[in-house]
Design a protein around this motif. Sequence first.
Motif, PDB file in Angstrom:
ATOM      1  N   LEU A  16      34.090 -20.617  76.095  1.00 12.77           N
ATOM      2  CA  LEU A  16      34.146 -19.605  76.692  1.00 12.77           C
ATOM      3  C   LEU A  16      35.471 -18.645  75.752  1.00 12.77           C
ATOM      4  O   LEU A  16      35.171 -17.240  75.454  1.00 12.77           O
ATOM      5  N   PRO A  17      36.136 -19.058  75.261  1.00 12.09           N
ATOM      6  CA  PRO A  17      37.361 -18.155  74.516  1.00 12.09           C
ATOM      7  C   PRO A  17      36.608 -18.011  73.058  1.00 12.09           C
ATOM      8  O   PRO A  17      36.388 -16.824  72.790  1.00 12.09           O
ATOM      9  N   LEU A  18      35.730 -18.811  71.963  1.00  9.09           N
ATOM     10  CA  LEU A  18      34.559 -18.349  71.608  1.00  9.09           C
ATOM     11  C   LEU A  18      33.096 -17.367  72.037  1.00  9.09           C
ATOM     12  O   LEU A  18      33.245 -15.989  71.278  1.00  9.09           O
ATOM     13  N   VAL A  19      33.068 -17.348  72.727  1.00 10.06           N
ATOM     14  CA  VAL A  19      32.181 -16.553  73.076  1.00 10.06           C
ATOM     15  C   VAL A  19      32.615 -15.050  73.304  1.00 10.06           C
ATOM     16  O   VAL A  19      32.183 -14.076  73.004  1.00 10.06           O
ATOM     17  N   PHE A  20      34.315 -14.780  73.970  1.00  8.77           N
ATOM     18  CA  PHE A  20      34.786 -13.992  74.431  1.00  8.77           C
ATOM     19  C   PHE A  20      35.444 -13.399  72.902  1.00  8.77           C
ATOM     20  O   PHE A  20      35.186 -11.552  72.811  1.00  8.77           O
ATOM     21  N   GLU A  21      35.842 -14.321  71.702  1.00  7.04           N
ATOM     22  CA  GLU A  21      35.702 -13.574  70.677  1.00  7.04           C
ATOM     23  C   GLU A  21      34.792 -12.679  69.850  1.00  7.04           C
ATOM     24  O   GLU A  21      35.017 -11.817  68.877  1.00  7.04           O
ATOM     25  N   GLY A  22      33.662 -13.515  70.521  1.00  4.43           N
ATOM     26  CA  GLY A  22      32.368 -12.928  69.463  1.00  4.43           C
ATOM     27  C   GLY A  22      32.417 -11.562  70.278  1.00  4.43           C
ATOM     28  O   GLY A  22      31.392 -10.402  70.036  1.00  4.43           O
ATOM     29  N   MET A  23      32.865 -10.919  71.251  1.00  5.13           N
ATOM     30  CA  MET A  23      33.275  -9.410  71.710  1.00  5.13           C
ATOM     31  C   MET A  23      33.818  -8.599  71.101  1.00  5.13           C
ATOM     32  O   MET A  23      33.648  -7.418  72.013  1.00  5.13           O
ATOM     33  N   GLY A  24      34.534  -9.134  70.406  1.00  6.69           N
ATOM     34  CA  GLY A  24      35.468  -7.684  69.667  1.00  6.69           C
ATOM     35  C   GLY A  24      36.744  -7.678  70.789  1.00  6.69           C
ATOM     36  O   GLY A  24      37.020  -7.948  71.410  1.00  6.69           O
ATOM     37  N   THR A  25      37.033  -6.614  70.697  1.00 10.56           N
ATOM     38  CA  THR A  25      37.825  -6.099  71.357  1.00 10.56           C
ATOM     39  C   THR A  25      37.695  -6.263  72.882  1.00 10.56           C
ATOM     40  O   THR A  25      38.119  -6.370  73.540  1.00 10.56           O
ATOM     41  N   PHE A  26      36.744  -5.478  73.535  1.00 10.03           N
ATOM     42  CA  PHE A  26      36.572  -5.271  74.115  1.00 10.03           C
ATOM     43  C   PHE A  26      36.001  -7.269  74.902  1.00 10.03           C
ATOM     44  O   PHE A  26      36.914  -7.703  76.198  1.00 10.03           O
ATOM     45  N   GLY A  27      35.494  -8.305  74.592  1.00  8.50           N
ATOM     46  CA  GLY A  27      35.740  -9.199  74.890  1.00  8.50           C
ATOM     47  C   GLY A  27      37.477  -9.941  75.000  1.00  8.50           C
ATOM     48  O   GLY A  27      37.521 -10.759  75.965  1.00  8.50           O
ATOM     49  N   GLN A  28      38.495  -9.394  74.437  1.00 13.35           N
ATOM     50  CA  GLN A  28      39.967  -9.687  74.194  1.00 13.35           C
ATOM     51  C   GLN A  28      40.103  -9.121  76.821  1.00 13.35           C
ATOM     52  O   GLN A  28      40.739 -10.401  77.338  1.00 13.35           O
ATOM     53  N   ILE A  29      39.786  -8.216  76.763  1.00 16.54           N
ATOM     54  CA  ILE A  29      39.985  -7.396  78.071  1.00 16.54           C
ATOM     55  C   ILE A  29      39.691  -8.478  78.939  1.00 16.54           C
ATOM     56  O   ILE A  29      40.077  -9.199  79.731  1.00 16.54           O
ATOM     57  N   LEU A  30      38.041  -8.848  78.310  1.00 16.65           N
ATOM     58  CA  LEU A  30      37.218  -9.382  79.345  1.00 16.65           C
ATOM     59  C   LEU A  30      38.214 -10.658  79.878  1.00 16.65           C
ATOM     60  O   LEU A  30      38.134 -11.574  80.427  1.00 16.65           O
ATOM     61  N   SER A  31      38.426 -11.402  78.292  1.00 17.12           N
ATOM     62  CA  SER A  31      38.551 -13.154  78.273  1.00 17.12           C
ATOM     63  C   SER A  31      40.329 -12.598  79.122  1.00 17.12           C
ATOM     64  O   SER A  31      39.772 -13.526  80.303  1.00 17.12           O
ATOM     65  N   PHE A  32      41.288 -11.884  79.435  1.00 20.16           N
ATOM     66  CA  PHE A  32      42.372 -11.599  80.095  1.00 20.16           C
ATOM     67  C   PHE A  32      41.706 -11.533  81.285  1.00 20.16           C
ATOM     68  O   PHE A  32      42.187 -12.754  82.545  1.00 20.16           O
ATOM     69  N   PHE A  33      40.749 -10.959  82.065  1.00 21.26           N
ATOM     70  CA  PHE A  33      40.553 -10.737  83.400  1.00 21.26           C
ATOM     71  C   PHE A  33      39.783 -11.789  83.973  1.00 21.26           C
ATOM     72  O   PHE A  33      39.915 -12.373  84.804  1.00 21.26           O
ATOM     73  N   PHE A  34      38.675 -12.489  83.060  1.00 18.79           N
ATOM     74  CA  PHE A  34      38.311 -13.905  82.807  1.00 18.79           C
ATOM     75  C   PHE A  34      39.336 -15.322  83.546  1.00 18.79           C
ATOM     76  O   PHE A  34      39.016 -15.291  85.180  1.00 18.79           O
ATOM     77  N   PHE A  35      40.206 -15.311  82.828  1.00 24.86           N
ATOM     78  CA  PHE A  35      41.186 -16.078  82.736  1.00 24.86           C
ATOM     79  C   PHE A  35      42.338 -16.370  83.640  1.00 24.86           C
ATOM     80  O   PHE A  35      42.548 -16.710  84.546  1.00 24.86           O
ATOM     81  N   ALA A  36      42.194 -14.676  84.476  1.00 27.09           N
ATOM     82  CA  ALA A  36      43.983 -13.999  85.176  1.00 27.09           C
ATOM     83  C   ALA A  36      42.709 -14.194  86.704  1.00 27.09           C
ATOM     84  O   ALA A  36      43.248 -14.527  87.950  1.00 27.09           O
ATOM     85  N   MET A  37      41.146 -14.575  86.484  1.00 23.19           N
ATOM     86  CA  MET A  37      40.721 -13.958  88.105  1.00 23.19           C
ATOM     87  C   MET A  37      40.786 -16.233  87.967  1.00 23.19           C
ATOM     88  O   MET A  37      40.730 -16.267  89.531  1.00 23.19           O
ATOM     89  N   VAL A  38      40.900 -16.984  86.690  1.00 25.16           N
ATOM     90  CA  VAL A  38      40.657 -18.089  86.671  1.00 25.16           C
ATOM     91  C   VAL A  38      41.744 -18.963  87.391  1.00 25.16           C
ATOM     92  O   VAL A  38      42.613 -19.857  89.141  1.00 25.16           O
ATOM     93  N   VAL A  39      43.040 -18.577  87.121  1.00 25.93           N
ATOM     94  CA  VAL A  39      44.159 -18.323  87.825  1.00 25.93           C
ATOM     95  C   VAL A  39      44.097 -18.635  89.510  1.00 25.93           C
ATOM     96  O   VAL A  39      44.814 -18.601  89.856  1.00 25.93           O
ATOM     97  N   ILE A  40      44.256 -17.015  89.584  1.00 24.92           N
ATOM     98  CA  ILE A  40      44.206 -16.564  90.712  1.00 24.92           C
ATOM     99  C   ILE A  40      43.599 -17.931  91.647  1.00 24.92           C
ATOM    100  O   ILE A  40      44.163 -18.553  92.482  1.00 24.92           O
ATOM    101  N   ALA A  41      42.294 -18.073  91.684  1.00 19.34           N
ATOM    102  CA  ALA A  41      41.479 -19.439  91.815  1.00 19.34           C
ATOM    103  C   ALA A  41      42.434 -20.643  91.993  1.00 19.34           C
ATOM    104  O   ALA A  41      42.474 -21.361  93.222  1.00 19.34           O
ATOM    105  N   ALA A  42      42.011 -20.794  91.371  1.00 20.46           N
ATOM    106  CA  ALA A  42      43.004 -22.461  91.186  1.00 20.46           C
ATOM    107  C   ALA A  42      44.762 -21.932  92.056  1.00 20.46           C
ATOM    108  O   ALA A  42      44.694 -22.940  92.600  1.00 20.46           O
ATOM    109  N   LEU A  43      45.038 -21.284  91.788  1.00 16.57           N
ATOM    110  CA  LEU A  43      46.479 -20.983  92.119  1.00 16.57           C
ATOM    111  C   LEU A  43      45.724 -20.573  94.149  1.00 16.57           C
ATOM    112  O   LEU A  43      47.460 -21.829  94.794  1.00 16.57           O
ATOM    113  N   THR A  44      45.323 -20.340  94.467  1.00 10.63           N
ATOM    114  CA  THR A  44      44.725 -20.201  95.829  1.00 10.63           C
ATOM    115  C   THR A  44      45.099 -21.617  96.594  1.00 10.63           C
ATOM    116  O   THR A  44      45.180 -22.026  97.303  1.00 10.63           O
ATOM    117  N   SER A  45      44.296 -22.667  95.461  1.00  7.96           N
ATOM    118  CA  SER A  45      44.062 -24.109  95.793  1.00  7.96           C
ATOM    119  C   SER A  45      45.158 -24.996  96.058  1.00  7.96           C
ATOM    120  O   SER A  45      45.408 -25.552  96.730  1.00  7.96           O
TER     121      SER A  45
END
Length: 523
Positions: free
Chosen positions: A290-319
């Motif tokens: 997934l990091p490779l995928v996000f990197e392949g999307m340029g600058t927007f990919g970085q923003i997407l990466s942040f939101f995606f992993f922030a979402m995973v943090v939230i999911a793991a945290l509430t568990s």
Amino acid sequence: MENKTQKRNGFASGIGFILAAAGSAIGLGNLWSFPYKTAKYGGAAFVFTYILSVLIIGVIVMVAELHIGRRSQANPVSAYKKVNKNVGWLGLFAVLIPFFIICYYSVLGGYTVKYAMNSFAGNAGILETFTGNAGEVIMYTAIFMILAILVVMAGVKGGIEKASKVLMPTLFFILVAVAVYSLFLGEGVSEGLNFYLNPDFSELGFDGILAAMSQAFFSLSLGMGIMVSYGSYAGKEIKVGQSISMICIFDTMVALLAGLAIFPAVYHYQAVSGATNVETGGLLLMFQTLPLVFEGMGTFGQILSFFFFAMVVIAALTSVISLLEVVTQLVIQKFHVQRKKAILVVAAICFAISIPIGISLGLVLNGDKSMLICGQNWLDFFDLVTNVVLMPLGALGACMVLGWMLDKPAKKSDMFNPMYLNETLKKDGLNLGWFGKVFAVMVKYVTPLLILVVEIFGVFDIIMPANSITGIRAFSSNGLGIVLTAYGLCVVAIAVYFMFFKKSETGNNADELLIEEKQVKAE
Ligand code: PFF
């Protein structure tokens, strides 16, 4: 009936309870293992089997656990004792499982925090450097744990419920946005969808069916006292049937959406970059591909990466919050200590165990096999012990206790009659309407048998694993070691129960309320 003036600690509202329980259920299991297992075991064929497993195993065990907790308004040990004083040990056994899961889940939680924070610096290729740096892994595990501790410390209403009400909608919103974005990427999307969902029953096989069943336990946080504990804080007024339907629907929806967010993007990346042999399974899917995928999307990919992993943090945290809560609840009520002290002690012990887990996983990811237990890195070892061997036993226990021990009928033949159980449950405050009769048959007979199948074949698969190339099964002494460790832990839990818990009081939520009130007065 609950007296309005009588004080009660716990969730303030039905929706708060649903969101907190959904928060426990929705985790790495949904965002990561469900999608890759679906792709591996025949796409829609796996999804279909999974949904069936949720209905015939998940829902039944969840109702059983929730009712056991709700009727006792106490921690799992007291809750089981209250059904039948001879089965309190099951509560302690159940709580042992989250204790070990916290230790490895937090390491992965730490990874997700690192990836979220590092999004703008770029995550592609950092897996080895990050995981190989034990100090950094330990630090991120600690950051993740501290976040969870802060929530649990604030209590069920002021911490867990409040946090879930904000975090769960946020998670859902991010996930939908990422999935929609991913589905509109164009090139490669249909191949990704085909890889993810194309139904292929020949790929499913018996292994796939078992994987779907055990995924249902893990994903719904069953078999380890979580729903007993959350149920105890839920109050008599919540509608069990409705709440459980919503928790299961949210959980399944998030799992399905996660695949829709991940695979079209992965295949789009492959199509535009020409990359081949991209990893689509296991840990590497999330932390390397997934990091490779996000990197392949340029600058927007970085923003997407942040939101995606922030979402995973939230999911793991509430568990992890739910895992910590169940152990903390028991410590508070059994030892009459303040919540703050209890959570700090529990988290400190778990953190200490998570250190070698983090180091061992990092070494293996970097090709160093010097720190293994029974042939596995520590994380996989604890995962197999808890999820494959112990979790089905905890779930089986919940079904057997509710199905067979709630009430001793005067007529012996009623013992075997599910309709008698349905009436008993109604008198006990669990009225499921038309579903009550189905539930009674399932909880008494069908679900325990299915769980037994999951347990037996899960253990068989560890002791006689199939060779990944030839498919031929052979005895593994390491596998036997894993199974013996797990069953050894059961014996230890039971022994500890009989030595330290059986005769003495194990407390309840009202005791916890008194402790809290005393603390407020003292301050
Ligand atoms: N249900 C969580 C997931 O799907 O990731 C993991 C989990 C949380 C398992 C709490 C068990 C548990 F008690």
